[in-house]
Design a protein around this motif. Structure first.
Motif, mmCIF file in Angstrom:
data_model
loop_
_atom_site.group_PDB
_atom_site.id
_atom_site.type_symbol
_atom_site.label_atom_id
_atom_site.label_comp_id
_atom_site.label_asym_id
_atom_site.label_seq_id
_atom_site.Cartn_x
_atom_site.Cartn_y
_atom_site.Cartn_z
ATOM 1 N N ALA A 11 0.848 -1.196 0.000
ATOM 2 C CA ALA A 11 0.000 0.000 0.000
ATOM 3 C C ALA A 11 0.880 1.241 0.000
ATOM 4 N N VAL A 279 -2.882 -0.862 -3.656
ATOM 5 C CA VAL A 279 -3.702 0.017 -2.811
ATOM 6 C C VAL A 279 -3.015 1.370 -2.706
ATOM 7 N N GLU A 486 -13.888 4.541 0.983
ATOM 8 C CA GLU A 486 -13.760 3.816 -0.277
ATOM 9 C C GLU A 486 -14.213 4.708 -1.428
ATOM 10 N N VAL A 519 -9.488 -0.858 3.910
ATOM 11 C CA VAL A 519 -8.452 -1.535 3.120
ATOM 12 C C VAL A 519 -8.359 -3.011 3.506
#
Length: 554
Positions: A11, A279, A486, A519
């Motif tokens: 990420a 991510v 999100e 996440v």
């Protein structure tokens, strides 16, 4: 020759404000190798500090962390740090519980105490003629705040709110002015109830009751300041990220979030090169994230329209002072000062939104040296560190700067910009010397002076319009009406002041944890509330007395 191996992470977090750092720390604690990329040379976003000095005398000034609540043993900020494994690494000093804030109005002063019972009693003592209706209003604010807090802490769900906190549903999302009008309280009492609203800077007629009540409740269990200075929280989160397998890189501006077939695949750096990750979390300004970092073409037309339409909160102008007077030795109370030149707060916002500096002043004065007299970095021995700030209009024309002035970077050399900045600074200094006991001639004691406009804020944090608070936390822009964590793009997440959790130290920390939950597909806030520890404190380095949070944040 084979190509060099591309750098890959689980990420990437863009921006090192406390929301981004909290998100990264929790992702790392859960086993996700996470990289934080920060454009500035020091991490921390609005929680960072900067250092200045001359002739061997040094000062450390806070950018945005001046006082916070929820730092007691079971406070939400304490719990979030504890779950990250940082329970013993951040300590807090409490401001005067008998009056952590002093509100100064044209005709009287009001010291805001910690504790709803004491707060209610002091209000009714101050306004005895309206004790009955004012008591009812305070009861509603307390119930709305309690309902909101219990809902956030998972103690009740939305269905239970109707039964256990009906006034939260009745009043929470309505403008606070409607509550005041229905109960007929005086403009003076209303101004006291909203006396600290510079902490969110929303005109009263757009302020949700839940926000007004929530801010007061935030401090009712005490107002605090991190021992060791405002950089402490950011630095300890950075320490955790690095210890748990992640990395924080400063001077690493991101130019673009790379999107392929509707999913993020990494980022491109402004300095050249690309980094891969499935991510990407943007802790950057919401509008810049959509328009610049990602690109509007990757979002639906409806999302782009919503983001463009969001109002930013009005920004701040700040004066940073070091003075050759020891206010700690004088025994001054450890309190904030909010000064209002008028009881009609709505009229002050009328002028701000018309692009004018209000004729009736508003200023906030905070003395960092009083909040942590043990710190050797805030000011030299015998000197005092204090800051003065006020709300200013959004328009950059006020500073003789165009809308893109912060990007151009040369605005601060413009003589007219400097003249206007100096004029407002002098006005605020003259106002502040009237309210600080023992400082009848503040100008004569100044050892260091510096000021920052909204253009300065935008230059260093890339916030749209130079605001510290993100999009305005108004009735039509709060909670689910916001975007995040999100998004419609696979692998792209948001955190920070403009997401549903809102601004402020507590808001962005909580928002960072919620984004990490999204996440990971795991409810981390429930674990925070239970008191679980996700991070492994054994992996953290030993504590040292000479540890420097500012240097840790580079």
């Amino acid at each position: 020759m084979s190509e060099p191996q591309r750098e890959q992470w689980d990420a990437i977090v863009i921006g090192s404000g406390l929301g981004g750092l909290a998100c990264a720390a929790y992702l790392c604690a859960a086993g996700k190798r996470t990289l934080v990329l920060e454009a500035h040379y020091v991490a921390g976003g609005n929680s960072q500090v900067f250092r200045r000095g001359k002739h061997g005398r040094k000062y450390e000034f806070d950018v945005g962390l001046h006082y916070i609540g929820e730092c007691g043993k079971e406070g939400s900020i304490t719990r979030i740090l504890r779950t990250a494994g940082l329970a013993d690494r951040v300590s807090f000093r409490q401001l005067d519980p008998a009056g952590y804030t002093t509100l100064i109005f044209p005709d009287f002063q009001f010291r805001v105490p910690a504790g709803w019972d004491r707060y209610r009693a002091r209000l009714l003592e101050t306004f005895p003629a309206e004790a009955e209706v004012l008591g009812q209003v305070v009861d509603i604010l307390c119930e709305v705040a309690e309902g909101g807090r219990r809902f956030q802490n998972r103690e009740i769900d939305m269905q239970a709110v109707a039964a256990e906190a009906p006034r939260f549903l009745q009043w929470g999302l309505r403008p606070v002015t409607e509550l005041f009008h229905e109960y007929g309280i005086s403009p003076q009492a209303a101004a006291v109830l909203l006396g600290e609203q510079g902490d969110y800077a929303v005109r009263p007629s757009r302020t949700p009751v839940a926000l007004a009540a929530g801010l007061t409740d935030h401090y009712m269990r005490g107002a605090f300041y991190p021992q060791g200075g405002g950089q402490m929280i950011a630095a300890r989160l950075i320490e955790a990220i690095r210890s748990y397998g992640g990395e924080v890189r400063t001077r690493s501006p991101v130019s673009r979030v790379r999107v392929d077939k509707g999913r993020v695949v990494g980022v491109a750096l402004a300095t050249g090169g690309e980094i891969d990750a499935p991510v990407v979390v943007s802790n950057a300004d919401l509008k810049r994230t959509v328009t610049d970092l990602v690109g509007e073409q990757h979002f639906s037309a409806a999302t782009v329209e919503r983001v463009r339409a969001f109002r930013m909160t009005v920004p701040l102008f700040v004066v940073y002072l070091g003075i050759d007077v020891d206010l700690v030795a004088q025994g001054l109370p450890n309190t904030n000062y909010f000064v209002w030149g008028d009881y009609d707060l709505e009229a002050i916002y009328d002028e701000l939104e018309a692009g004018r500096l209000p004729e009736k002043e508003f200023l906030y004065v905070t003395v960092a040296s009083l909040k942590d007299p043990t710190s050797q970095r805030l000011a030299p021995p015998g000197y005092t560190n204090l800051q003065i700030m006020t709300l200013v209009p959004r328009e950059y024309g006020l500073w003789n700067v165009g809308d893109d002035g912060a990007q151009e970077g040369a605005y601060h050399r413009d003589p007219e910009y400097r003249r206007r900045k100096e004029a407002l600074a002098e006005h605020l200094i003259a106002s502040a010397e009237r309210i600080i006991p023992g400082l009848s001639d503040l100008r004569a004691h100044i050892d260091w002076q510096e000021s920052a406009t909204p253009v300065t804020q935008e230059r260093f944090t890339h916030s749209t319009g130079g605001t510290s608070y993100g999009i305005e936390f108004a009735c039509d822009q709060m909670g689910p009406l916001r975007i995040g964590p999100e998004t419609e793009i696979g692998g792209l997440f948001l955190c920070g002041a403009s997401t549903p959790s809102g601004h402020g130290i507590g808001g962005v920390l909580r928002g960072g944890v919620i984004t990490a939950s999204a996440v990971l597909g795991s409810d981390l806030m429930s674990r925070v509330i239970r008191g679980d520890v996700l991070g492994d404190p054994q992996r953290l380095p030993p504590l040292h007395d000479d540890w420097d949070p500012w240097r840790e944040s580079h």
